[in-house]
Design an enzyme around this catalytic site. Structure first.
Site, PDB file in Angstrom:
ATOM      1  N   CYS A  71       0.780  -1.248   0.000  1.00 53.52           N
ATOM      2  CA  CYS A  71       0.000   0.000   0.000  1.00 53.52           C
ATOM      3  C   CYS A  71       0.809   1.294   0.000  1.00 53.52           C
ATOM      4  O   CYS A  71       0.755   2.068  -0.960  1.00 53.52           O
ATOM      5  CB  CYS A  71      -0.922   0.015   1.218  1.00 53.52           C
ATOM      6  N   HIS A 127      -2.588   6.538   4.602  1.00 47.33           N
ATOM      7  CA  HIS A 127      -1.518   5.551   4.761  1.00 47.33           C
ATOM      8  C   HIS A 127      -0.129   6.072   4.397  1.00 47.33           C
ATOM      9  O   HIS A 127       0.737   5.321   3.944  1.00 47.33           O
ATOM     10  CB  HIS A 127      -1.823   4.286   3.964  1.00 47.33           C
TER      11      HIS A 127
END
Length: 654
Positions: A71, A127
């Site tokens: 990610c 993130h």
């Protein structure tokens, strides 16, 4: 661009620029999380993805589009146009307990688009760090933010490792619901509310279908024929996300965004997890450097500009979106830090060859992979993306991706010269890499999650323990007497015993979230304030006060410096009748105050914004200042003639 970011210069061009200002498209960039190559209908999946499939028919499929194996590196590459090995993000993801994020000296895609006149917003998963507020999305180029900072949060409670992780404009938010639906709704609302005369960049990084495996029951029932429970839930998550994509597309149509002036990009952030979905016919999946980990489904739609149903079979990388989108936005980038991304528009729109001499899939101290033309070199393909130590065994593999996309045939021994050439290139790139940030994959010993991620908890004395008013004083700092008392665990002002008007906390607070319930016996002016004290009894800054004149509207009386002057009277129709408890939540964060009343947000006020200044100018006072410059103040309970009760006071100081 933020004034603190000086390595890059973003120059907005005029009407004679690469793209005329009137032709600059709205840009909607949607990203799935852990969606595999074979998890979409247009790649043969049995999972229902009709809206994503429709995008593939309206636009161009990118058949060799690459991201990173996990990610955070993908998101960093997207927002900077630079490989993660230049960002310190080449090893794993930014863990909740990490002390790093996307480096602060990088100029991000939304910052560059802001400087060329775009409105910018993110709805979904960040993130890229939250160790300090400087790392948060609204400090990195987004005008608006909605969603969460970490990965792998609970879809329904929005909790990650015990900490709340749901935010709006980088302040704690407590919207209830399934995260995929909330993200889709928020994105659709931004589309609905946006002034279309200004181009919009809307980034929608879904957290679906990343684990934990959770989906609304009505979606799980759609896949009752799948015997494996995990796969059944995964399929439900994908279809729910597809419906959110459809919701966003419907909002564009409903609110009159011309399709010929709206560019839509959809892709995944990495390959899928094979035990849940599918990357077939590609090898392996998420966390690996094989094709199943880094080649992702991707579509670009721009009607009347791109060929509907087209297919681009040239290798491109997510770093290419940075320069490509800036070109389409009419901006030119001149920088000291070199981009790895290339302007890929001629490839996407006109079928030209890939602009890349090579593509770097990744390089770390433990593994790496590089593609040059049709050849792909993989170093230690058995080492996962989250590795924190060297492998015990070393391997080198070479594949011809054009003829062997499934990477079944290692030809490194048959092609020693090509293997050596790619190894030399990978070694040279490894020397250019910065030191990787490698947080542990599990929380370090002694780590305690904050109550709210991204907002560090500060120790503070209890506001009210249900027994005494020991932490409260009069305005003059004297012990509380007359009228104010504790009854059945509630703070109560008994007007029959005389009144003391105001009591304040002994301690001052900066940023906080306060929740409480309250009621008054009859019409009157009673409530709670937050004030910045500069000297003596003088109050400067914002105040919040409950007001009820018996008609559920604001009293016509005004009090200098009070935040309630900013409320819309109709919002207070949600007040319950005198004698019934109301619930309130107040968040103070920097220069912003947010108030929720009985489950509905009725105010967001930010010092310095246009609406604040307009209302302040229309008021009869001028001493509302200093909030944010000197944010520490006291919480004050107040009364002007009505018996009042407070209960369930809970304070979180950030």
């Amino acid at each position: 661009m933020s004034k603190s970011f000086i390595p890059f210069l973003i120059v907005a061009l005029g009407m004679a620029s690469i793209v005329a200002a009137s032709e600059r498209p709205h840009i909607i960039l949607m990203m799935a999380d852990d969606l595999g190559w074979g998890d979409v209908g247009f790649h043969g999946s049995k999972i229902a993805t009709p809206h994503i499939d429709q995008l593939s028919k309206r636009g161009v499929q990118l058949n060799q589009f690459y991201a990173q194996p996990v990610c955070s590196p993908t998101r960093g590459a997207l927002l900077t146009g630079r490989y993660p090995m230049r960002l310190g993000l080449q090893c794993g993801v930014v863990r909740p307990w990490a002390s790093h994020g996307l480096p602060l000296d990088e100029t991000t895609l939304p910052q560059a688009l802001q400087d060329s006149g775009y409105a910018t917003a993110i709805c979904g998963k960040w993130h890229l760090g939250h160790v300090t507020t400087d790392y948060l999305p609204t400090r990195r180029g987004f005008d608006h933010q909605y969603g969460h900072y970490n990965g792998a949060l609970d879809y329904f409670t929005h909790i990650r490792d015990g900490g709340h992780d749901w935010h709006r404009d980088d302040r704690p938010n407590y919207d209830e619901g399934y995260s995929t639906n909330l993200i889709g709704d928020a994105a659709a609302k931004i589309i609905a509310d946006h002034d279309k005369s200004r181009p919009l960049f809307l980034y929608v990084p879904f957290n679906a279908p990343h684990t934990p495996l959770q989906a609304p029951s009505e979606y799980i029932r759609k896949y009752a024929d799948i015997p494996n429970q995990q796969r059944r839930t995964f399929a439900a998550m994908v279809t729910c996300m597809d419906d959110a994509v459809g919701h966003i597309l419907a909002a564009l149509e409903e609110h009159g965004y011309p399709s010929e002036k709206t560019l839509i990009v959809f892709c995944s952030d990495n390959g899928g997890i094979p035990r849940l979905g599918s990357n077939r016919p590609l090898r392996a999946g998420k966390g690996t450097l094989y094709e199943g980990g880094v080649r992702v489904p991707a579509v670009v739609v721009w009607e009347n500009v791109l060929q509907a149903g087209g297919v681009v079979d040239q290798p491109l990388h997510i770093v290419d979106l940075y320069p490509t989108l800036l070109r389409l936005a009419g901006a030119e980038v001149v920088q000291q830090k070199a981009l790895d991304g290339k302007d890929a528009w001629k490839t996407i729109a006109h079928g030209k060859p890939s602009p890349h001499e090579f593509l770097l899939h990744n390089v770390t101290p433990y593994c790496g992979a590089l593609r040059m033309g049709d050849w792909k070199l993989v170093h230690n393909g058995h080492v996962g993306a989250n590795a924190t130590q060297a492998a015990t065994e070393e391997s080198w593999e070479l594949f011809n991706i054009r003829v062997d996309p499934s990477e079944k045939n290692d030809v490194s021994r048959q092609q020693p010269e090509i293997t050596a050439r790619l190894r030399t290139k990978l070694a040279a790139l490894a020397k250019e890499a910065v030191k990787p940030n490698i947080p542990p994959n599990v929380p370090p010993a002694g780590f305690q999650s904050p109550k709210i991620w991204g907002h560090a908890q500060v120790d503070a004395p209890p506001l009210f323990d249900g027994n005494t008013l020991a932490n409260w004083t009069t305005l003059d700092g004297q012990p509380v007497t007359k009228g104010w008392e504790v009854v059945d665990g509630m703070i109560h002002l008994n007007t029959a015993q005389g009144r003391s008007g105001h009591i304040v906390t002994k301690h001052e607070y900066g940023n906080f979230t306060l929740t409480f319930e309250w009621k008054i016996a009859s019409a009157g002016n009673s409530g709670l304030k937050y004030r910045v004290r500069r000297y003596g009894r003088k109050t400067l800054g914002l105040e919040y006060q409950i007001y009820d004149d018996g008609q559920k509207t604001l009293s016509p009386n005004k009090s200098a410096g009070s935040l309630y002057d900013l409320y819309e009277p109709n919002e207070f129709k949600r007040l319950k009748p005198a004698g019934e408890f109301n619930s309130s939540r107040i968040t103070v964060d920097g220069q912003t105050v947010e108030h929720w009343l009985n489950g509905r947000r009725i105010l967001t006020a930010t010092v310095g914004d246009e609406e604040w200044e307009r209302r302040l100018a229309a008021s009869k006072f001028s001493d509302v200042d200093g909030f944010g410059e000197n944010p520490f103040g006291q919480i004050m309970l107040t009364d002007h003639g009505s018996e009042v009760w407070y209960r369930k006071l809970r304070l979180e100081v950030h």
